[in-house]
Design a protein around this motif. Structure first.
Motif, mmCIF file in Angstrom:
data_model
loop_
_atom_site.group_PDB
_atom_site.id
_atom_site.type_symbol
_atom_site.label_atom_id
_atom_site.label_comp_id
_atom_site.label_asym_id
_atom_site.label_seq_id
_atom_site.Cartn_x
_atom_site.Cartn_y
_atom_site.Cartn_z
ATOM 1 N N ASP A 214 38.552 24.698 49.488
ATOM 2 C CA ASP A 214 37.993 25.897 50.107
ATOM 3 C C ASP A 214 39.087 26.879 50.530
ATOM 4 O OD1 ASP A 214 35.557 24.792 49.709
ATOM 5 O OD2 ASP A 214 35.077 24.442 51.813
ATOM 6 N N ASP A 215 40.172 26.359 51.104
ATOM 7 C CA ASP A 215 41.239 27.240 51.576
ATOM 8 C C ASP A 215 41.855 28.029 50.425
ATOM 9 O OD1 ASP A 215 40.847 26.417 54.151
ATOM 10 O OD2 ASP A 215 42.413 24.877 54.104
ATOM 11 N N THR A 216 42.084 27.338 49.298
ATOM 12 C CA THR A 216 42.657 28.018 48.135
ATOM 13 C C THR A 216 41.691 29.061 47.589
ATOM 14 O OG1 THR A 216 43.898 26.019 47.562
ATOM 15 C CG2 THR A 216 43.633 27.678 45.840
ATOM 16 N N ALA A 217 40.404 28.695 47.516
ATOM 17 C CA ALA A 217 39.405 29.624 47.001
ATOM 18 C C ALA A 217 39.312 30.866 47.881
ATOM 19 C CB ALA A 217 38.045 28.937 46.921
ATOM 20 N N ILE A 218 39.368 30.676 49.202
ATOM 21 C CA ILE A 218 39.294 31.810 50.120
ATOM 22 C C ILE A 218 40.519 32.704 49.962
ATOM 23 C CG2 ILE A 218 39.378 32.431 52.575
ATOM 24 C CD1 ILE A 218 37.579 29.984 53.091
ATOM 25 N N SER A 219 41.691 32.084 49.787
ATOM 26 C CA SER A 219 42.915 32.873 49.579
ATOM 27 C C SER A 219 42.816 33.700 48.307
ATOM 28 C CB SER A 219 44.127 31.947 49.510
ATOM 29 O OG SER A 219 44.303 31.246 50.725
ATOM 30 N N LEU A 220 42.267 33.122 47.258
ATOM 31 C CA LEU A 220 42.098 33.854 46.002
ATOM 32 C C LEU A 220 41.120 35.010 46.175
ATOM 33 C CD1 LEU A 220 41.913 30.814 43.563
ATOM 34 C CD2 LEU A 220 43.785 32.445 43.748
ATOM 35 N N GLY A 221 40.081 34.770 46.984
ATOM 36 C CA GLY A 221 39.126 35.834 47.247
ATOM 37 C C GLY A 221 39.770 37.012 47.945
ATOM 38 N N ARG A 222 40.657 36.730 48.877
ATOM 39 C CA ARG A 222 41.356 37.810 49.580
ATOM 40 C C ARG A 222 42.224 38.610 48.616
ATOM 41 N NH1 ARG A 222 42.539 33.770 53.819
ATOM 42 N NH2 ARG A 222 41.044 34.056 55.523
ATOM 43 N N LEU A 223 42.843 37.915 47.663
ATOM 44 C CA LEU A 223 43.741 38.596 46.722
ATOM 45 C C LEU A 223 43.008 39.605 45.837
ATOM 46 C CD1 LEU A 223 46.060 35.641 45.607
ATOM 47 C CD2 LEU A 223 46.665 37.578 47.072
ATOM 48 N N VAL A 224 41.717 39.381 45.607
ATOM 49 C CA VAL A 224 40.957 40.332 44.784
ATOM 50 C C VAL A 224 40.105 41.255 45.648
ATOM 51 C CG1 VAL A 224 40.906 38.878 42.724
ATOM 52 C CG2 VAL A 224 39.121 38.612 44.453
ATOM 53 N N GLY A 225 40.318 41.191 46.957
ATOM 54 C CA GLY A 225 39.631 42.117 47.856
ATOM 55 C C GLY A 225 38.167 41.814 48.078
ATOM 56 N N ALA A 226 37.746 40.564 47.907
ATOM 57 C CA ALA A 226 36.346 40.194 48.109
ATOM 58 C C ALA A 226 36.090 39.869 49.575
ATOM 59 C CB ALA A 226 35.986 38.998 47.236
ATOM 60 N N ASP A 227 34.873 40.124 50.032
ATOM 61 C CA ASP A 227 34.508 39.713 51.393
ATOM 62 C C ASP A 227 33.729 38.409 51.404
ATOM 63 O OD1 ASP A 227 31.601 40.269 51.140
ATOM 64 O OD2 ASP A 227 32.221 42.347 51.087
ATOM 65 N N SER A 228 33.213 38.005 50.220
ATOM 66 C CA SER A 228 32.455 36.762 50.097
ATOM 67 C C SER A 228 32.793 36.088 48.779
ATOM 68 C CB SER A 228 30.948 37.021 50.184
ATOM 69 O OG SER A 228 30.613 37.662 51.389
ATOM 70 N N LEU A 229 32.590 34.783 48.740
ATOM 71 C CA LEU A 229 32.946 33.979 47.567
ATOM 72 C C LEU A 229 31.787 33.060 47.228
ATOM 73 C CD1 LEU A 229 35.347 33.158 45.636
ATOM 74 C CD2 LEU A 229 35.854 31.371 47.303
ATOM 75 N N LEU A 230 31.291 33.170 46.006
ATOM 76 C CA LEU A 230 30.232 32.288 45.523
ATOM 77 C C LEU A 230 30.857 31.229 44.627
ATOM 78 C CD1 LEU A 230 27.182 31.647 45.332
ATOM 79 C CD2 LEU A 230 27.119 33.098 43.296
ATOM 80 N N ILE A 231 30.747 29.978 45.038
ATOM 81 C CA ILE A 231 31.290 28.854 44.271
ATOM 82 C C ILE A 231 30.110 28.080 43.671
ATOM 83 C CG2 ILE A 231 32.579 26.689 44.421
ATOM 84 C CD1 ILE A 231 34.121 27.853 46.746
ATOM 85 N N TYR A 232 30.220 27.776 42.393
ATOM 86 C CA TYR A 232 29.151 26.993 41.778
ATOM 87 C C TYR A 232 29.755 25.895 40.907
ATOM 88 C CZ TYR A 232 29.848 29.449 37.304
ATOM 89 O OH TYR A 232 30.357 29.944 36.122
ATOM 90 N N ARG A 233 29.022 24.832 40.752
ATOM 91 C CA ARG A 233 29.470 23.738 39.885
ATOM 92 C C ARG A 233 28.276 22.973 39.336
ATOM 93 N NH1 ARG A 233 31.544 18.511 43.294
ATOM 94 N NH2 ARG A 233 30.168 18.703 45.113
#
Length: 382
Positions: A214-233
């Protein structure tokens, strides 16, 4: 003398062919090279042309491949050194059948296992041009899902990341359709381009669609300027035996909190519960396309409900044609559930206005006109 030596040199490699030839056509290739997400062209690329076309009826095709049971090459390894002609296999390969429904891989294995399962797992072969969906009538059980609370405030810039190798072309296209549908309802919603995310992953030496915490995914979201992140699997057991799960999570990047999470688990009939083979078989496992699509249907219905665009909490039959909304199921605790909607109902009107398709907005409260077992029924939704 030289002629005899040359003949011996040419003769010695021949026993190896007896080992190599059946090994190349080992039944293990079915396990290693096939997956339920494959298209017809992908199956041809992995296995080559079939040895025989058993059936081509409408949307359904059955192909036969002659393969050697897993491990049989070991017998040739022992046999060949003592029999010069062993490079000609002692017996023909055993038949393995591959079932394609709507040009997608549905089921594969030995005939004694595949044929009793075809109608229940893949659906019967429909007439040419029919739009009958794959697997209709298959009794897939799904763990009940509750109606999620509505997200507030809604995301404005959303990044979408698959995790744990969630690679399935049909599910990916279905997700894109759902997200574009949300964009038509919420004009302020922007989606981060998938290629932009993919390039970012590559720059960081990471695999897009692989495992990220989750921490890595959130960091990646910040790098692309997103305010929310949808993760699916998409979660399918290694043996593709019976169940498939689809998980969706929506994270708020600023705080790292989970705004929405839903896990849909669908389970197909087991071989033992449908047909027990007459003899032990090394068949490849049953394809789970119907279970995968049903799990995804529940997941996407929940996501739409969380955005406020599925106020009834319906899990519609997305592939149903004709007027009205065919109800696959309803989310537990939602307005539709409390009003008494059931699986199999056909919603034909809302407040006296005919309903055309599942993506039409149905207001709540409402008075629904429903066809149940061919009989009209009025339901009050509060």
């Amino acid at each position: 003398m030289k002629g005899r030596l040359l003949a011996l040199i040419l003769f010695l490699p021949l026993p190896g062919c007896g080992v190599l030839f059946p090994y190349l056509y080992d039944a293990q290739t079915l396990h290693d090279r096939l997956a339920v997400s494959m298209t017809k062209d992908q199956v041809l690329k992995r296995l080559g042309k079939p040895d025989r076309v058993v059936q081509e009826q409408g949307a359904q095709a059955i192909w036969e491949y002659r393969l050697y049971p897993k491990g049989e090459w070991a017998a040739y390894l022992i046999h060949c050194p003592f029999f010069p002609n062993c490079y000609f296999p002692a017996e023909a390969g055993h038949p393995y059948h591959v079932v394609l429904q709507d040009d997608r891989l549905c089921l594969w294995g030995t005939p004694d296992v595949v044929h009793p399962l075809i109608d229940r797992v893949c659906g019967s072969g429909a007439a040419a041009g029919s739009r009958e969906p794959t697997g209709r009538g298959v009794r897939i059980s799904v763990t009940p899902l509750f109606m999620p609370p509505r997200i507030a405030p809604l995301p404005q810039r959303l990044a979408v990341v698959p995790v744990n190798g969630a690679v399935d072309s049909e599910i990916n296209s279905w997700l894109d359709f759902t997200l574009n549908f949300l964009r038509t309802r919420h004009r302020d919603l922007l989606l981060v381009e998938r290629e932009e995310l993919r390039r970012l992953f590559e720059e960081l030496g990471m695999h897009y669609g692989g495992h990220v915490d989750d921490d890595t995914a959130i960091s990646l979201g910040r790098l692309v300027g997103a305010d929310s992140l949808l993760i699916y699997r998409l979660i399918v057991p290694e043996d593709y035996a019976r169940s498939a799960a689809f998980e969706l999570r929506l994270l708020k990047i600023e705080t790292g909190t989970t705004l929405f999470r839903q896990m849909a688990l669908a389970q197909a009939p087991s071989i033992d519960s449908i047909a027990r083979p007459a003899r032990p078989s090394s068949a490849a496992p049953v394809g789970l396309r119907p279970a995968i699509t049903k799990a995804a249907a529940y997941g996407f219905a929940s996501l739409l409900a969380a955005f406020g665009d599925n106020p009834l909490g319906l899990v519609p039959d997305y592939k149903a044609s004709g007027e009205g909304i065919t109800v696959t199921d309803v989310l537990q605790g939602g307005p539709g559930f409390l009003a008494g909607l059931r699986a199999g109902d056909l919603i034909v009107a809302s407040n006296g206005t005919p309903v055309g398709h599942w993506f039409e907005a149905l207001p709540v409260p409402a008075r629904l006109t429903v066809a149940r077992n061919g009989q009209p029924l009025e339901l009050e939704v509060r």
